[in-house]
Design an enzyme around this catalytic site. Structure first.
Site, PDB file in Angstrom:
ATOM      1  N   ASP A   9       0.834  -1.195   0.000  1.00  0.00           N
ATOM      2  CA  ASP A   9       0.000   0.000   0.000  1.00  0.00           C
ATOM      3  C   ASP A   9       0.874   1.253   0.000  1.00  0.00           C
ATOM      4  O   ASP A   9       2.098   1.177  -0.169  1.00  0.00           O
ATOM      5  CB  ASP A   9      -0.981  -0.022   1.177  1.00  0.00           C
ATOM      6  N   LEU A  10       0.266   2.394   0.200  1.00  0.00           N
ATOM      7  CA  LEU A  10       0.957   3.677   0.137  1.00  0.00           C
ATOM      8  C   LEU A  10       2.115   3.770   1.143  1.00  0.00           C
ATOM      9  O   LEU A  10       3.119   4.422   0.881  1.00  0.00           O
ATOM     10  CB  LEU A  10      -0.053   4.802   0.380  1.00  0.00           C
TER      11      LEU A  10
END
Length: 130
Positions: A9-10
């Protein structure tokens, strides 16, 4: 297994949903090792369904990390329960622990899990053969 970039993810860590995918892949590989096949089971009117998943996240995996997915299996009432752990390699850091409960539906009806006894017998036979 190895973490792929798109699984992160980010924040640069593996998204939580992917741990469940890793665990599911491990269960499917395990079933195949003892001669089970979900497609053949379904054709025979037998379906195994996940009824509950609990995952505890301990340490994050990152892109490129290699990891080992381990499991134990046991019968618990009408369920087959898989206790699963994922370890980062090579340091064997425990990254997640899961408990996955499964049930059997035969011809559209929830069963008492008698099929699991057949499966566990196959597992015992595979262990004694190998």
């Amino acid at each position: 297994m190895k973490v792929r970039d798109y699984e992160c993810d980010l924040q640069g860590v593996v998204n939580n949903s992917n741990y469940q995918r890793y665990m599911e892949h491990t269960r499917h590989e395990f079933m195949g090792m003892v001669g089970e096949n979900f497609g053949r089971m379904h054709e025979a009117g037998v379906d195994a369904f996940v009824s509950k998943v609990e995952i505890r996240f301990r340490h994050s995996l990152r892109s490129g990390d290699r990891f080992l997915s381990c499991m134990n299996v046991r019968r618990e009432s009408v369920k087959l329960v898989f206790d699963q752990d994922i370890y980062r390699l090579p340091d064997a850091e425990l990254c997640s622990s899961g408990r996955v409960e499964t049930v059997i539906v035969e011809n559209g009806r929830l069963t008492r899990g008698d099929y699991f006894d057949v499966f566990l017998d196959k597992l015992k036979s595979a262990k004694s053969d190998g």
